[in-house]
Scaffold this motif. Structure first.
Motif, PDB file in Angstrom:
ATOM      1  N   GLY A   1       0.797  -1.185   0.000  1.00 15.32           N
ATOM      2  CA  GLY A   1       0.000   0.000   0.000  1.00 15.32           C
ATOM      3  C   GLY A   1       0.851   1.264   0.000  1.00 15.32           C
ATOM      4  N   LEU A   2       1.612   1.455   1.070  1.00 13.79           N
ATOM      5  CA  LEU A   2       2.422   2.667   1.182  1.00 13.79           C
ATOM      6  C   LEU A   2       3.487   2.706   0.088  1.00 13.79           C
ATOM      7  N   ASN A   3       4.036   1.553  -0.246  1.00 14.60           N
ATOM      8  CA  ASN A   3       5.046   1.485  -1.302  1.00 14.60           C
ATOM      9  C   ASN A   3       4.470   1.978  -2.626  1.00 14.60           C
ATOM     10  N   LEU A   4       3.250   1.557  -2.933  1.00 11.79           N
ATOM     11  CA  LEU A   4       2.621   1.974  -4.179  1.00 11.79           C
ATOM     12  C   LEU A   4       2.331   3.476  -4.178  1.00 11.79           C
ATOM     13  N   VAL A   5       1.855   4.004  -3.053  1.00  7.40           N
ATOM     14  CA  VAL A   5       1.610   5.448  -2.941  1.00  7.40           C
ATOM     15  C   VAL A   5       2.919   6.202  -3.153  1.00  7.40           C
ATOM     16  N   PHE A   6       3.984   5.724  -2.523  1.00  8.06           N
ATOM     17  CA  PHE A   6       5.291   6.374  -2.655  1.00  8.06           C
ATOM     18  C   PHE A   6       5.790   6.322  -4.096  1.00  8.06           C
ATOM     19  N   ARG A   7       5.640   5.182  -4.742  1.00  8.92           N
ATOM     20  CA  ARG A   7       6.082   5.046  -6.144  1.00  8.92           C
ATOM     21  C   ARG A   7       5.305   6.000  -7.051  1.00  8.92           C
ATOM     22  N   ARG A   8       3.989   6.118  -6.799  1.00  5.70           N
ATOM     23  CA  ARG A   8       3.186   7.047  -7.620  1.00  5.70           C
ATOM     24  C   ARG A   8       3.597   8.491  -7.348  1.00  5.70           C
ATOM     25  N   ARG A   9       3.953   8.805  -6.109  1.00  7.02           N
ATOM     26  CA  ARG A   9       4.413  10.159  -5.783  1.00  7.02           C
ATOM     27  C   ARG A   9       5.731  10.451  -6.480  1.00  7.02           C
ATOM     28  N   VAL A  10       6.633   9.473  -6.488  1.00  3.02           N
ATOM     29  CA  VAL A  10       7.916   9.636  -7.184  1.00  3.02           C
ATOM     30  C   VAL A  10       7.680   9.807  -8.678  1.00  3.02           C
ATOM     31  N   ALA A  11       6.748   9.029  -9.230  1.00  2.00           N
ATOM     32  CA  ALA A  11       6.442   9.140 -10.664  1.00  2.00           C
ATOM     33  C   ALA A  11       5.918  10.548 -10.978  1.00  2.00           C
ATOM     34  N   PHE A  12       5.053  11.084 -10.134  1.00  2.00           N
ATOM     35  CA  PHE A  12       4.561  12.446 -10.346  1.00  2.00           C
ATOM     36  C   PHE A  12       5.712  13.447 -10.246  1.00  2.00           C
ATOM     37  N   TYR A  13       6.593  13.249  -9.287  1.00  2.00           N
ATOM     38  CA  TYR A  13       7.752  14.128  -9.113  1.00  2.00           C
ATOM     39  C   TYR A  13       8.611  14.128 -10.372  1.00  2.00           C
ATOM     40  N   GLU A  14       8.845  12.934 -10.916  1.00  2.00           N
ATOM     41  CA  GLU A  14       9.680  12.824 -12.116  1.00  2.00           C
ATOM     42  C   GLU A  14       8.997  13.434 -13.341  1.00  2.00           C
ATOM     43  N   VAL A  15       7.703  13.160 -13.517  1.00  2.00           N
ATOM     44  CA  VAL A  15       6.968  13.725 -14.659  1.00  2.00           C
ATOM     45  C   VAL A  15       6.914  15.251 -14.547  1.00  2.00           C
ATOM     46  N   ASN A  16       6.667  15.751 -13.360  1.00  2.00           N
ATOM     47  CA  ASN A  16       6.565  17.185 -13.142  1.00  2.00           C
ATOM     48  C   ASN A  16       7.907  17.880 -13.335  1.00  2.00           C
ATOM     49  N   GLY A  17       9.004  17.166 -13.129  1.00  2.00           N
ATOM     50  CA  GLY A  17      10.332  17.762 -13.258  1.00  2.00           C
ATOM     51  C   GLY A  17      10.863  17.787 -14.680  1.00  2.00           C
ATOM     52  N   ARG A  18      10.237  17.032 -15.570  1.00  2.00           N
ATOM     53  CA  ARG A  18      10.695  17.016 -16.968  1.00  2.00           C
ATOM     54  C   ARG A  18      10.038  18.163 -17.742  1.00  2.00           C
ATOM     55  N   PRO A  19      10.819  19.006 -18.363  1.00  2.00           N
ATOM     56  CA  PRO A  19      10.228  20.128 -19.118  1.00  2.00           C
ATOM     57  C   PRO A  19       9.387  19.661 -20.316  1.00  2.00           C
ATOM     58  N   GLU A  20       9.724  18.512 -20.873  1.00  2.00           N
ATOM     59  CA  GLU A  20       8.999  18.046 -22.053  1.00  2.00           C
ATOM     60  C   GLU A  20       7.665  17.380 -21.723  1.00  2.00           C
ATOM     61  N   SER A  21       7.353  17.212 -20.436  1.00  2.00           N
ATOM     62  CA  SER A  21       6.083  16.598 -20.038  1.00  2.00           C
ATOM     63  C   SER A  21       4.924  17.537 -20.358  1.00  2.00           C
ATOM     64  N   SER A  22       3.896  16.965 -20.941  1.00  2.00           N
ATOM     65  CA  SER A  22       2.721  17.765 -21.285  1.00  2.00           C
ATOM     66  C   SER A  22       1.864  17.977 -20.031  1.00  2.00           C
ATOM     67  N   PRO A  23       1.018  18.991 -20.044  1.00  2.00           N
ATOM     68  CA  PRO A  23       0.113  19.214 -18.906  1.00  2.00           C
ATOM     69  C   PRO A  23      -0.804  18.016 -18.652  1.00  2.00           C
ATOM     70  N   SER A  24      -1.193  17.313 -19.696  1.00  2.00           N
ATOM     71  CA  SER A  24      -2.065  16.143 -19.494  1.00  2.00           C
ATOM     72  C   SER A  24      -1.310  15.013 -18.802  1.00  2.00           C
ATOM     73  N   GLU A  25      -0.022  14.846 -19.132  1.00  2.00           N
ATOM     74  CA  GLU A  25       0.789  13.832 -18.441  1.00  2.00           C
ATOM     75  C   GLU A  25       0.934  14.179 -16.957  1.00  2.00           C
ATOM     76  N   VAL A  41      -5.518   6.013   2.489  1.00  2.00           N
ATOM     77  CA  VAL A  41      -5.912   6.607   3.766  1.00  2.00           C
ATOM     78  C   VAL A  41      -7.281   6.083   4.192  1.00  2.00           C
ATOM     79  N   ARG A  42      -8.195   5.959   3.240  1.00  2.00           N
ATOM     80  CA  ARG A  42      -9.549   5.513   3.550  1.00  2.00           C
ATOM     81  C   ARG A  42      -9.590   4.056   4.004  1.00  2.00           C
ATOM     82  N   THR A  43      -8.717   3.202   3.481  1.00  2.00           N
ATOM     83  CA  THR A  43      -8.777   1.767   3.766  1.00  2.00           C
ATOM     84  C   THR A  43      -7.795   1.298   4.835  1.00  2.00           C
ATOM     85  N   THR A  44      -7.020   2.211   5.405  1.00  2.00           N
ATOM     86  CA  THR A  44      -6.094   1.853   6.484  1.00  2.00           C
ATOM     87  C   THR A  44      -6.366   2.758   7.679  1.00  2.00           C
TER      88      THR A  44
END
Length: 146
Positions: A1-25, A41-44
């Motif tokens: 659970g927490l690992n997946l949330v963390f991985r998705r947060r890292v993925a957002f961090y990486e996508v947001n940090g790339r200048p070539e990322s589109s707003p939809s990405e 949060v709701r299920t734990t």
């Protein structure tokens, strides 16, 4: 659970940090992370998530359900913190969970166990004194009466 949330947060961090990322990405990565975080949060019994060293954007803080206690109102024995780190990116997450239900359950079981032991000791004492009376006291009283 927490690992997946963390991985998705890292993925957002990486996508947001790339200048070539589109707003939809960026929006897709943000939505994916926030929906998963909300589900987690709701299920734990999570009562707080702190992200460390994420400097990409200010995102809305996590929303904890109203029926949960804040970490400040719990004793240290009633909460536990789990953390994860990405050593390569120097990012981390710490989630705080409410385990007061477990503490109350342990206390209740301790009371039940103590009560059971008291009952056993009381019964054992009664049985022992009854046997001593039958096997020792009564025969001695009979011998003394002769």
């Amino acid at each position: 659970g927490l690992n997946l949330v963390f991985r998705r947060r890292v993925a957002f961090y990486e996508v947001n940090g790339r200048p070539e990322s589109s707003p939809s990405e960026k929006m897709l990565a943000l939505t994916s992370w926030k929906k998963l975080e909300e589900y987690f949060v709701r299920t734990t019994t999570c009562i707080g998530i702190n992200y460390e060293n994420f400097d990409d954007v200010n995102v809305d803080p996590i929303i904890i359900p109203d029926n949960r206690k804040s970490p400040d109102r719990l004793r240290s024995s009633d909460k536990v913190e789990l953390g994860m780190k990405d050593e390569k990116l120097k990012l981390g997450v710490v989630a705080t969970f409410d385990i007061s239900y477990r503490t109350k359950e342990e206390a209740t079981l301790g009371i039940i166990l103590t009560t059971f032991v008291i009952i056993l000791l009381t019964l054992g004492t009664y049985m022992f004194s009854r046997d001593v009376k039958i096997l020792v006291i009564i025969p001695i009283e009979q011998m003394v009466q002769l």
